[in-house]
Design a protein around this motif. Structure first.
Motif, PDB file in Angstrom:
ATOM      1  N   HIS A 288       0.771  -1.252   0.104  1.00 51.79           N
ATOM      2  CA  HIS A 288       0.050  -0.101  -0.117  1.00 51.79           C
ATOM      3  C   HIS A 288       0.679   1.056   0.037  1.00 51.79           C
ATOM      4  CE1 HIS A 288      -2.964   2.876   0.759  1.00 51.79           C
ATOM      5  NE2 HIS A 288      -2.550   3.213   2.060  1.00 51.79           N
ATOM      6  N   LEU A 297      -8.147   5.380   4.705  1.00 52.71           N
ATOM      7  CA  LEU A 297      -7.744   3.795   4.417  1.00 52.71           C
ATOM      8  C   LEU A 297      -7.954   3.713   2.987  1.00 52.71           C
ATOM      9  CD1 LEU A 297      -9.153   2.354   7.628  1.00 52.71           C
ATOM     10  CD2 LEU A 297      -6.836   2.926   7.107  1.00 52.71           C
ATOM     11  N   VAL A 301      -5.752  -2.116   1.437  1.00 54.81           N
ATOM     12  CA  VAL A 301      -5.599  -2.401   3.066  1.00 54.81           C
ATOM     13  C   VAL A 301      -6.795  -3.205   3.607  1.00 54.81           C
ATOM     14  CG1 VAL A 301      -5.277  -1.366   5.457  1.00 54.81           C
ATOM     15  CG2 VAL A 301      -4.347  -0.030   3.478  1.00 54.81           C
ATOM     16  N   ALA A 319      -2.395   4.371   7.734  1.00 50.10           N
ATOM     17  CA  ALA A 319      -2.705   3.128   7.467  1.00 50.10           C
ATOM     18  C   ALA A 319      -2.013   2.093   8.435  1.00 50.10           C
ATOM     19  CB  ALA A 319      -2.731   2.526   6.317  1.00 50.10           C
TER      20      ALA A 319
END
Length: 375
Positions: A288, A297, A301, A319
């Protein structure tokens, strides 16, 4: 009670996945949900006979601000919004869409906290509404793990999947050429477009108030700056892993064009979101890299952890913090193997955390409570 969701075209079918999950969780909250595709007038005319008069809906959700205005002689969503809740679910930075809803009585559902601050600075109601997963998603089924292992086998050792699309840095740079002499140094000093908006005074900082009025010229430049900075960061991420001789499997729209930037990695064309979710299960990690916002987010994720796959956070502290010891791992720290207890225990905690805090049901319940209490 009934709710209406306005939909349009979306890449990879991922937003359709989100909206179907939202509809499923609204049903758990007691709402019957209708959909209307407003991509073009033909779809609108086909869909209108199958929905109710707008005043029969408790609220409307519009994906990215589509369908705002007069759909027919009998269906006007902005007239509805004057007396009823209409939410615009922005799956990306709302600065790209603000002209669709600026000045209208809508509430923006934002995937990042800084987007909420931006909207409120523009005088627009907004709620934090990050990416989530349906309360009834198969990932939460106790049988899902066993069936996944049977179907996909053990995860490939030392495998990292990077699901992204190609962002053209040079094209964005070319668009910024007329202002580069005056703004280039400031742009390159920023990590994301929120930093840029603060630097030029559109947004306040911790030490100074906003001093610049947002206009269409600044909005247009900022949208290109957003694209440029995202592309710049994505290239830096690819190069960082290559320099450390860590090979990535990069999958997404036009990603083979990244071979001109870094030919070390493997590049695969885009797949549907359903296929991508299945792909998550085959890899040890999903990478990510921040998608242009910081305090929010992302489906990379949420759905990776739901699939029982660890997430490597590359310069994505929010995150990493949200799922610390719960499935997210720092890119510059030693990584466990998928068979290690550290990995399996973290993913077990992460799934439980998803079920408790990161479902559409939980987020919708909060938004609707705020609506009913006048928040």
């Amino acid at each position: 009670m009934k709710a209406l969701i306005l939909t349009g075209q979306n890449q990879y079918s991922v937003v359709s996945y989100f909206l179907n999950g939202i509809a499923d969780d609204l049903k758990l909250l007691g709402y019957d949900v209708d959909f209307l595709n407003v991509e073009n007038q033909t779809n609108i005319d086909k869909g209108l006979p199958h929905i109710c008069a707008l005043e029969q809906y408790a609220f409307i959700i519009s994906f990215n601000g589509v369908g705002l205005g007069k759909l027919s002689d009998t269906h006007d969503t902005l007239a509805y919004a004057k007396t009823n809740p209409l939410y615009v679910f922005c799956v990306d930075n709302p600065l790209h869409l603000i002209l669709r809803f600026f000045g209208h009585p809508v509430t923006i559902l934002c995937v990042a906290q800084e987007h909420v601050e931006f909207m409120r600075a523009c005088g627009i109601k907004a709620h934090y509404f990050p990416h989530a997963i349906s309360h009834n998603d198969p990932a939460f089924s106790s049988n899902e793990d066993a069936s996944s292992e049977k179907q996909y086998g053990l995860k490939k050792p030392n495998s990292i999947l990077f699901p992204v699309s190609f962002n053209d840095k040079q094209a964005a740079f070319n668009e910024l050429a007329p202002v580069w002499k005056s703004l280039g140094a400031a742009i390159d000093a920023c990590a994301n477009v929120t930093d840029f908006l603060q630097r030029i005074g559109v947004l306040p900082t911790a030490t100074s108030p906003a001093r610049t009025t947002l206009n269409e010229s600044i909005l247009r430049i900022s949208a290109v700056v957003d694209r440029y900075l995202r592309a710049k960061e994505r290239e830096a991420c690819l190069l960082d892993f290559a320099q450390r001789e860590i090979k990535l499997t990069v999958v997404g729209n036009n990603v083979e064009r990244y071979r001109n930037v870094c030919d070390f990695h493997e590049y695969e064309q885009s797949v549907s979101f359903d296929a991508l979710r299945n792909k998550f299960k085959q890899f040890e990690f999903v990478l990510h890299q921040s998608p242009g916002f910081e305090r929010g987010l992302h489906e990379r994720v949420i759905h990776a952890i739901a699939a029982g796959t660890g997430v490597i956070a590359w310069n994505a502290p929010f995150a990493l913090s949200a799922f610390n010891n719960a499935g997210a791992f720092a890119h510059n720290a030693p990584l466990p193997n998928a068979t290690d207890a550290l990995y399996t225990n973290a993913l077990e905690v992460g799934k439980k955390q998803l079920m408790t805090n990161h479902t559409w049901k939980a987020q919708l319940a909060y938004v609707l409570k705020e609506q009913n209490t006048g928040g």
